[in-house]
Design a protein around this motif. Structure first.
Motif, short mmCIF file in Angstrom:
data_model
loop_
_atom_site.label_atom_id
_atom_site.label_comp_id
_atom_site.label_asym_id
_atom_site.label_seq_id
_atom_site.Cartn_x
_atom_site.Cartn_y
_atom_site.Cartn_z
N GLY A 818 5.38 -17.40 -7.56
CA GLY A 818 5.55 -17.89 -6.19
C GLY A 818 5.15 -16.89 -5.13
O GLY A 818 5.17 -17.20 -3.94
N ASN A 819 4.76 -15.67 -5.54
CA ASN A 819 4.35 -14.67 -4.56
C ASN A 819 3.28 -13.78 -5.18
O ASN A 819 3.56 -12.77 -5.80
N TYR A 820 2.03 -14.20 -5.00
CA TYR A 820 0.90 -13.50 -5.59
C TYR A 820 0.19 -12.73 -4.48
O TYR A 820 -0.21 -13.30 -3.45
N VAL A 821 0.05 -11.43 -4.67
CA VAL A 821 -0.50 -10.55 -3.63
C VAL A 821 -1.76 -9.88 -4.15
O VAL A 821 -1.81 -9.41 -5.29
N TYR A 822 -2.78 -9.84 -3.29
CA TYR A 822 -4.07 -9.28 -3.65
C TYR A 822 -4.50 -8.28 -2.57
O TYR A 822 -4.27 -8.51 -1.37
N ASN A 823 -5.15 -7.20 -3.00
CA ASN A 823 -5.84 -6.33 -2.06
C ASN A 823 -7.21 -6.93 -1.74
O ASN A 823 -7.91 -7.42 -2.65
N VAL A 824 -7.55 -6.91 -0.47
CA VAL A 824 -8.87 -7.35 -0.04
C VAL A 824 -9.56 -6.14 0.58
O VAL A 824 -9.18 -5.70 1.67
N ASP A 825 -10.53 -5.58 -0.14
CA ASP A 825 -11.23 -4.38 0.32
C ASP A 825 -12.55 -4.79 0.96
O ASP A 825 -13.34 -5.55 0.40
N ILE A 826 -12.74 -4.26 2.16
CA ILE A 826 -13.90 -4.63 2.97
C ILE A 826 -14.77 -3.38 3.16
O ILE A 826 -14.28 -2.34 3.59
N GLN A 827 -16.05 -3.49 2.81
CA GLN A 827 -17.00 -2.39 2.98
C GLN A 827 -18.06 -2.83 3.98
O GLN A 827 -18.65 -3.91 3.85
N TYR A 846 -2.05 -16.50 3.22
CA TYR A 846 -2.45 -15.88 4.47
C TYR A 846 -2.93 -14.45 4.22
O TYR A 846 -2.56 -13.80 3.24
N PHE A 847 -3.78 -13.99 5.14
CA PHE A 847 -4.17 -12.58 5.17
C PHE A 847 -3.15 -11.83 6.03
O PHE A 847 -2.67 -12.35 7.05
N GLN A 848 -2.85 -10.60 5.63
CA GLN A 848 -1.90 -9.82 6.42
C GLN A 848 -2.47 -9.47 7.78
O GLN A 848 -1.74 -9.41 8.77
N GLU A 849 -3.76 -9.22 7.84
CA GLU A 849 -4.44 -8.92 9.10
C GLU A 849 -5.70 -9.77 9.18
O GLU A 849 -6.29 -10.11 8.15
N ASN A 850 -6.14 -10.06 10.40
CA ASN A 850 -7.36 -10.84 10.56
C ASN A 850 -7.87 -10.64 11.98
O ASN A 850 -7.18 -10.10 12.84
N GLY A 851 -9.09 -11.12 12.22
CA GLY A 851 -9.70 -10.87 13.52
C GLY A 851 -9.94 -9.38 13.73
O GLY A 851 -9.74 -8.86 14.82
N LEU A 852 -10.37 -8.71 12.68
CA LEU A 852 -10.38 -7.24 12.62
C LEU A 852 -11.52 -6.64 13.43
O LEU A 852 -12.66 -7.14 13.42
N THR A 861 -7.05 -4.87 3.63
CA THR A 861 -5.93 -5.71 4.04
C THR A 861 -5.41 -6.40 2.77
O THR A 861 -5.90 -6.13 1.67
N THR A 862 -4.42 -7.24 2.92
CA THR A 862 -3.88 -7.95 1.76
C THR A 862 -3.92 -9.45 1.99
O THR A 862 -3.99 -9.92 3.13
N TYR A 863 -3.87 -10.16 0.88
CA TYR A 863 -3.83 -11.61 0.90
C TYR A 863 -2.66 -12.05 0.03
O TYR A 863 -2.51 -11.58 -1.11
N SER A 864 -1.81 -12.94 0.56
CA SER A 864 -0.64 -13.42 -0.17
C SER A 864 -0.73 -14.92 -0.33
O SER A 864 -1.19 -15.63 0.56
N SER A 865 -0.25 -15.40 -1.48
CA SER A 865 -0.29 -16.82 -1.75
C SER A 865 0.87 -17.20 -2.65
O SER A 865 1.32 -16.40 -3.48
N THR A 866 1.35 -18.42 -2.50
CA THR A 866 2.37 -18.94 -3.42
C THR A 866 1.73 -19.54 -4.65
O THR A 866 2.42 -19.93 -5.59
N VAL A 867 0.40 -19.62 -4.65
CA VAL A 867 -0.36 -20.19 -5.77
C VAL A 867 -1.11 -19.08 -6.48
O VAL A 867 -1.73 -18.22 -5.85
N ASP A 868 -1.07 -19.09 -7.79
CA ASP A 868 -1.77 -18.08 -8.59
C ASP A 868 -3.26 -18.42 -8.63
O ASP A 868 -3.68 -19.43 -9.19
#
Length: 886
Positions: A818-827, A846-852, A861-868
């Motif tokens: 119910g709480n899947y967290v991913y790192n989103v690395d931007i280059q 949702y993304f933790q940050e956006n409009g960067l 930043t990170t991305y969280s979802s209730t879905v795997d």
């Protein structure tokens, strides 16, 4: 179509010691009987018709207008239920907790009463009309449009109608109904009917507790808690005699209890009350604080009544211990003789501390009132408010009194509530029938809500003082009439009730208002927007709204905002026609209810962003691509403008001039242009991500002056000072990720304050088209503080910004169910402006940050979802866009 009505055997539930029959089978039919379908209670006619397939999705394309016939028909709800031995009780009351709106009620074909106020709980004695076995309730709902028109012919009160752009209906002010249900500049008209709250039959013998109010007062080392229980009693008796008991669970765990004998006179309407007083040591309770300033401890309070016949009824609530005061005092005594010293202060003091109120305005959770009470909607928006460091929400006066769950969650989350009473943008009638209904409404809802520690202030209406003084509805020729009626409603009726039931909380007659100064001027100030008093609502779509210098100072900004469009993903739930995604389409024009709304968005955008208008020869795909960019740029513009205005207000905390910023608005009711920071599907717009930063507890906030000099403020919303901070200023050229120069400055600020730093910065003597400034802050004890920026020239004029190469990679951080967290690395290989990340619809993601604004080669930043979602899938799902024009 006709459906056979089945009689069912009902179970009578025992709730808090009270026998309640609420398992009623409902159907609904229209006037000529051509429609007869099952109905749901709580519910409403639009919900029922949609569920039955009679109408489609009410928010799809033009259905708000195409289904308007529903509101012109007469609808009859019929309920079937069975009564057993519970009829042996002395009292049997039909309780309609929320009826929308004008209806006539029968039980077993006998008239028992009528309703005319959506916000009132109706209690009808049905004992003489019930029988053991099968029974029926019939409720006939009149068309709210027709009733409003009939009342207007008799009691016309300005305005005549809503603007044509609203696609709405007239004379909502004639009904005690959600005013927005007849349309607003951010929402459609759905003049609903039905039971938007539960229906039940209550059985008892002597009395029950209907409401409980609590009054807390701190003196020395003790809290004094006054509890009032409001009873509904058997009207056949002259007195109610019995015991009342209070049980308060406090720290320890301990229980503070008090029992008292009561011998109370029962009034003609069957009501009576009983009072208890508890003295509580400060050592056994903790103080309740707004979000961001401390914890929100809540304590269970159980109030029960019993009598010699063995009958008992109880009610459970939670209470919080805190003090709150709206301080309106001579500003000259506070500030001296500076410009800030004129007029009166206007700020909230919580537990003895002056708190700058950060937050937004709440409109109904849904355009259909029964759906607005949905807990998923409530949680989604309130959690987002907390994520953005908000401490106050204003429940706006054109909506509804929210659900018990809403206020309970605000108590738990530390969200203070500025509660408008439900009058907005109109004059209102004052015939005796209307005033009697309003009086009942105010009394019931104050009693229901008063105990919540989240309730901070009551306000009589939204913008009606300003509307009358400003002649918004051509009332100037009848000014004396409307002023007299205004006072009769908001002062002689509402104010008296509120002050009797909740004397400790401030009642403001209007919002905006000059507060005590408006009252001194006979409740209609010469200038209700005087910046030296009270609160203001400020909207300006003409000037450069990215420029802090254009905003007027105010004591408290309770409304301000700018429009943007919702996410394309959200809009795609309202139309599947690609041709609709054009500013020139009938669909887009239909969804924009604010007069000249798109023109204002365009005017604001073109001051800073380069976006060429379409040509008449453009293809459908060109139109779609332009529309997609317009949507994104509208959100950038909205976010930057509200960021500028909000930071201006926070900077003005330096001399206590401004002590609140509640932008308009946090939520939406459909997929359309509006002022919201979250769209209808609760997707965060760029604005809400920006709010996380511009409402941050510690913020370095620069202000570019017209001279080219830059004032730098340090804002600190903590109880401790910052003495040895460092502000770093990086100067960038648009062509490179490497700063061309950097400067570091010592910085300090006191607790709960803002301070202009002794920093000399200027951009007047450099090529402003080629550079920008990045501000960062660090100090011991400060966990984080967001970056901030100054763009010396509008982005449409900058030179050197290159089209970036962007690479995104995803890795999994955690995978709790119910709480899947991913790192989103931007280059990236160059500066990127307003990088906007998006995924297809995934439940609660949702993304933790956006409009960067990216100024470094690597950003995480990170991305969280209730879905795997697998890493590979997510990597392929993420799309992005950014600001760039050749």
């Amino acid at each position: 179509m006709c459906l056979k009505l089945f009689l069912i055997v009902l179970l009578c539930n025992k709730i808090n010691g009270l026998q309640v029959l609420d398992n009623i089978e409902w159907t609904v039919r229209n006037a000529n009987g051509s429609i007869s379908i099952p109905a749901k209670v709580p519910g409403g006619i639009y919900s029922d018709l949609e569920t039955a397939g009679v109408i489609g999705d009410i928010l799809y394309r033009f259905n708000d207008v195409l289904t308007r016939w529903v509101a012109y028909d007469t609808w009859t709800y019929q309920g079937s239920f069975t009564v057993g031995d519970e009829l042996n009780h002395e009292v049997a009351n039909l309780v309609l907790h929320g009826v929308d709106t004008v209806a006539y009620v029968e039980v077993n074909d006998s008239p028992v009463g009528s309703t005319d106020n959506m916000f009132v709980r109706y209690v009808f004695d049905v004992k003489p009309h019930l029988k053991k076995g099968a029974n029926t309730i019939k409720v006939v709902f009149a068309s709210p449009i027709e009733v409003a028109n009939l009342r207007s012919e008799k009691y016309f009160t300005a305005p005549n109608c809503v603007p044509k752009d609203y696609n709405g209906e007239c004379h909502a002010n004639q009904l005690r109904k959600m005013q927005a249900s007849f349309a607003w500049d951010w929402g459609p008209a759905f003049p609903s009917v039905g039971f938007w709250k539960p229906v039940a039959i209550e059985f008892y013998d002597r009395a029950i507790i209907r409401s409980v109010t609590t009054h807390t007062q701190k003196a020395g080392q003790f809290w004094y808690l006054t509890i009032k229980a409001y009873l509904e009693a058997n009207p056949m008796n002259d007195r109610w005699t019995g015991l009342i008991r209070a049980d308060l669970a406090v720290e320890g765990p301990q229980n503070i209890s008090l029992t008292k004998s009561v011998d109370a006179i029962i009034k003609n309407d069957g009501s009576t009350e009983a009072e208890l007083n508890l003295t509580i040591s400060e050592n056994v309770v903790e103080i309740w604080w707004p979000n961001g300033y401390g914890k929100q401890p809540l304590y269970d309070l159980r109030i029960s009544i019993s009598n010699e016949h063995g009958e008992e009824h109880f009610k459970k609530i939670q209470v919080g211990f805190r003090t709150i005061e709206l301080v309106e005092e001579d500003a000259a005594k506070k500030f001296g003789n500076s410009s800030a010293g004129k007029g009166l202060t206007f700020y909230f003091k919580v537990n003895g501390y002056p708190i700058f109120m950060k937050g937004s305005n709440w409109i109904p959770g849904h355009i259909l009132p029964e759906k607005g009470y949905d807990r998923e909607i409530v949680d989604g928006v309130l959690d987002a408010a907390v994520d953005a460091h908000m401490g106050m929400l204003r429940v706006w006066g054109g909506g509804v009194y929210e659900s018990d769950y809403f206020y309970q969650r605000c108590d738990q989350l530390g969200l203070l509530i500025w509660q408008d009473f439900l009058f907005a943008c109109s004059m209102y009638p004052v015939d005796s029938e209307f005033l009697d209904s309003v009086g009942t409404e105010i009394e019931q809802n104050v009693k229901r809500l008063q105990h919540h520690p989240s309730i901070a202030v009551w306000a009589g209406n939204n913008e009606n003082e300003a509307a009358l003084r400003g002649n918004w509805y051509s009332t100037q020729t009848e000014f004396k009439r409307y002023k007299k009626e205004y006072i009769k409603l908001y002062v002689d009726t509402i104010k008296l009730i509120v002050q009797e039931l909740d004397p400790a909380r401030r009642y403001l007659v209007s919002s905006p208002t000059n507060g005590l100064q408006s009252e001194a001027e006979g409740y209609i100030a010469e200038n209700p927007y005087d910046p030296h008093f009270g609160d203001t609502h400020y909207y300006n779509y003409i000037q450069d709204n990215w420029d802090m210098n254009i905003y007027p100072r105010t004591r408290f900004a309770s409304e301000y905002g700018f429009q943007s469009l919702p996410s394309l993903l959200t809009m795609e739930s309202a139309t599947k026609e690609k041709a609709d995604f054009s500013l020139e389409s009938d669909y887009s024009k239909h969804r924009q209810h604010s007069p000249f709304g798109y023109d204002f968005i365009w005017m604001q955008m073109k001051m800073h962003l380069k976006l060429e208008k379409n040509n008449a020869t453009d293809s459908e795909q060109d139109e779609y691509d332009y529309f997609k960019k317009f949507v994104f740029y509208s959100q950038i513009n909205q976010a930057m403008a509200i960021k500028a205005e909000t930071e201006f207000y926070r900077q003005s905390q330096e001399d206590w001039y401004t002590m609140g910023a509640l932008y308009w608005q946090i939520n939406d009711v459909w997929q359309a242009p509006s002022w919201s920071s979250m769209d209808y599907q609760r997707r965060w717009k760029v604005l809400h991500y920006f709010a996380v930063n511009f409402f941050a507890p510690v913020l370095v906030s620069p202000c570019l002056l017209p001279s080219g000099d830059i004032d730098v403020y340090l804002i600190n919303d903590r109880f401790v000072p910052i003495d040895n901070g460092l502000i770093k200023v990086d100067f960038y050229n648009w062509t490179s990720l490497t700063p061309i120069s950097s400067k570091t400055f010592n910085a300090s600020v006191g607790p709960l304050s803002a301070k202009k730093q002794d920093i000399k910065l200027s951009v007047w003597d450099i090529n402003k088209e080629e550079i920008f400034l990045k501000f960062s802050f660090k100090a011991e004890g400060v966990e984080s503080s967001p970056y901030n920026f100054v763009f010396p020239k509008p982005l449409k004029s900058i030179k050197g910004l290159k089209k970036p190469n962007i690479k995104i990679s995803v890795s999994r951080v955690s995978s709790a169910v119910g709480n899947y967290v991913y790192n989103v690395d931007i280059q990236v290989d160059t500066i990127v402006l307003f990088l906007w990340l998006e995924t297809p619809p995934i439940l609660h993601s949702y993304f933790q940050e956006n409009g960067l604004i990216i100024t470094t080669p690597y950003y995480r930043t990170t991305y969280s979802s209730t879905v795997d979602v697998s890493v590979k899938e997510l990597n392929e799902m993420i799309t992005y866009q950014y600001y760039y024009e050749d």
